[in-house]
Design a protein around this motif. Structure first.
Motif, PDB file in Angstrom:
ATOM      1  N   CYS A  90      56.091  51.963  57.340  1.00 33.14           N
ATOM      2  CA  CYS A  90      56.462  52.280  55.953  1.00 33.14           C
ATOM      3  C   CYS A  90      57.071  53.671  55.854  1.00 33.14           C
ATOM      4  CB  CYS A  90      55.219  52.187  55.083  1.00 33.14           C
ATOM      5  SG  CYS A  90      55.569  52.318  53.321  1.00 33.14           S
ATOM      6  N   THR A  91      58.189  53.764  55.148  1.00 37.66           N
ATOM      7  CA  THR A  91      58.885  55.049  55.017  1.00 37.66           C
ATOM      8  C   THR A  91      58.162  56.003  54.065  1.00 37.66           C
ATOM      9  OG1 THR A  91      60.304  54.195  53.249  1.00 37.66           O
ATOM     10  CG2 THR A  91      61.135  54.019  55.514  1.00 37.66           C
ATOM     11  N   HIS A  92      57.105  55.525  53.395  1.00 32.31           N
ATOM     12  CA  HIS A  92      56.360  56.410  52.501  1.00 32.31           C
ATOM     13  C   HIS A  92      55.430  57.324  53.280  1.00 32.31           C
ATOM     14  CE1 HIS A  92      52.983  57.009  49.398  1.00 32.31           C
ATOM     15  NE2 HIS A  92      53.951  57.857  49.096  1.00 32.31           N
ATOM     16  N   ALA A  93      54.469  56.744  54.004  1.00 34.29           N
ATOM     17  CA  ALA A  93      53.504  57.577  54.731  1.00 34.29           C
ATOM     18  C   ALA A  93      53.090  56.967  56.066  1.00 34.29           C
ATOM     19  CB  ALA A  93      52.282  57.848  53.859  1.00 34.29           C
ATOM     20  N   GLY A  94      53.878  56.007  56.555  1.00 36.23           N
ATOM     21  CA  GLY A  94      53.702  55.595  57.937  1.00 36.23           C
ATOM     22  C   GLY A  94      52.693  54.494  58.221  1.00 36.23           C
ATOM     23  N   CYS A  95      52.336  53.688  57.226  1.00 34.36           N
ATOM     24  CA  CYS A  95      51.445  52.546  57.507  1.00 34.36           C
ATOM     25  C   CYS A  95      52.272  51.375  58.051  1.00 34.36           C
ATOM     26  CB  CYS A  95      50.734  52.117  56.231  1.00 34.36           C
ATOM     27  SG  CYS A  95      49.571  53.355  55.632  1.00 34.36           S
ATOM     28  N   SER A  96      51.589  50.465  58.737  1.00 39.92           N
ATOM     29  CA  SER A  96      52.239  49.255  59.224  1.00 39.92           C
ATOM     30  C   SER A  96      52.356  48.274  58.060  1.00 39.92           C
ATOM     31  CB  SER A  96      51.394  48.668  60.362  1.00 39.92           C
ATOM     32  OG  SER A  96      51.974  47.487  60.838  1.00 39.92           O
ATOM     33  N   VAL A  97      53.566  47.787  57.801  1.00 37.87           N
ATOM     34  CA  VAL A  97      53.813  46.940  56.633  1.00 37.87           C
ATOM     35  C   VAL A  97      53.569  45.477  56.997  1.00 37.87           C
ATOM     36  CG1 VAL A  97      55.435  46.418  54.774  1.00 37.87           C
ATOM     37  CG2 VAL A  97      55.551  48.629  55.931  1.00 37.87           C
ATOM     38  N   ALA A  98      52.979  44.741  56.049  1.00 37.92           N
ATOM     39  CA  ALA A  98      52.550  43.361  56.292  1.00 37.92           C
ATOM     40  C   ALA A  98      53.308  42.393  55.380  1.00 37.92           C
ATOM     41  CB  ALA A  98      51.047  43.258  56.046  1.00 37.92           C
ATOM     42  N   ASP A  99      52.965  41.107  55.478  1.00 36.05           N
ATOM     43  CA  ASP A  99      53.522  40.124  54.549  1.00 36.05           C
ATOM     44  C   ASP A  99      52.995  40.385  53.145  1.00 36.05           C
ATOM     45  OD1 ASP A  99      55.073  38.371  56.271  1.00 36.05           O
ATOM     46  OD2 ASP A  99      53.154  37.817  57.166  1.00 36.05           O
ATOM     47  N   ASP A 100      53.804  40.012  52.153  1.00 35.36           N
ATOM     48  CA  ASP A 100      53.373  40.080  50.763  1.00 35.36           C
ATOM     49  C   ASP A 100      52.816  38.706  50.400  1.00 35.36           C
ATOM     50  OD1 ASP A 100      53.116  40.083  48.024  1.00 35.36           O
ATOM     51  OD2 ASP A 100      54.943  41.251  47.681  1.00 35.36           O
ATOM     52  N   SER A 101      51.488  38.616  50.313  1.00 37.34           N
ATOM     53  CA  SER A 101      50.872  37.302  50.111  1.00 37.34           C
ATOM     54  C   SER A 101      51.230  36.704  48.751  1.00 37.34           C
ATOM     55  CB  SER A 101      49.356  37.407  50.263  1.00 37.34           C
ATOM     56  OG  SER A 101      48.854  38.369  49.385  1.00 37.34           O
ATOM     57  N   LEU A 102      51.588  37.546  47.789  1.00 38.76           N
ATOM     58  CA  LEU A 102      51.921  37.039  46.455  1.00 38.76           C
ATOM     59  C   LEU A 102      53.387  36.623  46.346  1.00 38.76           C
ATOM     60  CD1 LEU A 102      49.993  39.646  44.268  1.00 38.76           C
ATOM     61  CD2 LEU A 102      49.267  37.355  44.973  1.00 38.76           C
ATOM     62  N   ASN A 103      54.230  37.185  47.200  1.00 43.41           N
ATOM     63  CA  ASN A 103      55.659  36.906  47.155  1.00 43.41           C
ATOM     64  C   ASN A 103      56.150  36.535  48.550  1.00 43.41           C
ATOM     65  OD1 ASN A 103      56.402  37.834  44.311  1.00 43.41           O
ATOM     66  ND2 ASN A 103      55.347  39.635  45.113  1.00 43.41           N
ATOM     67  N   PRO A 104      56.031  35.253  48.931  1.00 42.08           N
ATOM     68  CA  PRO A 104      56.432  34.857  50.280  1.00 42.08           C
ATOM     69  C   PRO A 104      57.859  35.301  50.600  1.00 42.08           C
ATOM     70  CG  PRO A 104      55.338  33.052  49.155  1.00 42.08           C
ATOM     71  CD  PRO A 104      55.534  34.133  48.132  1.00 42.08           C
ATOM     72  N   GLY A 105      58.046  35.769  51.834  1.00 40.79           N
ATOM     73  CA  GLY A 105      59.373  36.246  52.234  1.00 40.79           C
ATOM     74  C   GLY A 105      59.579  37.711  51.960  1.00 40.79           C
ATOM     75  N   ARG A 106      58.623  38.338  51.280  1.00 45.35           N
ATOM     76  CA  ARG A 106      58.707  39.777  51.062  1.00 45.35           C
ATOM     77  C   ARG A 106      57.629  40.474  51.868  1.00 45.35           C
ATOM     78  NH1 ARG A 106      60.095  41.331  44.836  1.00 45.35           N
ATOM     79  NH2 ARG A 106      62.173  40.432  44.786  1.00 45.35           N
ATOM     80  N   MET A 107      57.697  41.805  51.895  1.00 42.97           N
ATOM     81  CA  MET A 107      56.710  42.602  52.628  1.00 42.97           C
ATOM     82  C   MET A 107      55.983  43.515  51.657  1.00 42.97           C
ATOM     83  SD  MET A 107      58.982  43.693  55.913  1.00 42.97           S
ATOM     84  CE  MET A 107      57.603  44.266  56.926  1.00 42.97           C
ATOM     85  N   ASN A 108      54.722  43.785  52.004  1.00 41.27           N
ATOM     86  CA  ASN A 108      53.890  44.658  51.179  1.00 41.27           C
ATOM     87  C   ASN A 108      53.162  45.643  52.087  1.00 41.27           C
ATOM     88  OD1 ASN A 108      52.461  45.168  48.518  1.00 41.27           O
ATOM     89  ND2 ASN A 108      50.725  44.796  49.885  1.00 41.27           N
ATOM     90  N   CYS A 109      53.176  46.905  51.682  1.00 37.86           N
ATOM     91  CA  CYS A 109      52.468  47.908  52.472  1.00 37.86           C
ATOM     92  C   CYS A 109      51.030  48.011  51.978  1.00 37.86           C
ATOM     93  CB  CYS A 109      53.167  49.262  52.345  1.00 37.86           C
ATOM     94  SG  CYS A 109      52.290  50.534  53.277  1.00 37.86           S
TER      95      CYS A 109
END
Ligand code: FES
Length: 168
Positions: A90-109
């Motif tokens: 993640c470009t915010h503070a460096g966490c590993s970004v995962a799937d967005d369970s609420l919005n398939p096909g998107r990513m959520n940090c």
């Protein structure tokens, strides 16, 4: 040392986790969900060397049906407009970004709910990240996926000046 160097052209992409950890990524392994991968280069003797010495080298690779990946994704840097790779950090503070369970096909940090759309160049679609996840050019080498070039934008944690320096 080389295991900390960022992905370089020609690096093999290998599975970072799961039952296939350490094995080369194949197109058939990929989906619309996050598949994490490490770039694997060579040591000075030519032996395989996974670049996991820097956790920021972790990548994510997706495969979407034809026509779903659109601008501002760099299409030249995808495989057939269907397979695309990004930094997973993640470009915010460096966490590993995962799937967005609420919005398939998107990513959520998981850290502060930064959201990205991997079909649109991983542009930020929610939350605090200051810039997209950096797209990494990829290509096929036989049936394996390899790195085709350096990141197309500034990956975490490069500062703007480090990034400008790196691009030279
Ligand atoms: Fe990802 Fe803050 S580190 S949103």
């Amino acid at each position: 040392t080389r295991d900390k160097m960022p992905p370089a052209p020609g690096d093999l992409l290998i599975h970072a986790e799961g039952a296939k950890a350490g094995q080369p990524l194949a197109a058939a392994d990929l989906s619309e969900k996050v598949t994490r991968a490490w770039p694997q280069g060579k040591d000075k003797d030519g032996n395989p060397l996974t670049r996991s010495g820097d956790p920021n080298n972790i990548l994510t690779v997706f495969k979407f049906p034809a026509g779903q990946i659109v601008a501002p994704t760099n299409m030249e840097a995808t495989i057939n407009g269907e397979i695309v790779a990004y930094s997973d950090i993640c470009t915010h503070a460096g966490c590993s970004v995962a799937d967005d369970s609420l919005n398939p096909g998107r990513m959520n940090c998981p850290c502060h709910s930064g959201q990205y759309d991997p079909k649109q160049g991983c542009k930020v679609v929610g939350g605090p990240p200051p810039r997209p996840l950096a797209q990494l050019p990829i290509k096929m080498d036989g049936d394996k996926l390899v790195v085709g070039g350096f990141f197309l934008s500034n990956p975490y944690p490069f500062t703007e000046s480090e990034w400008e320096e790196r691009k030279k």
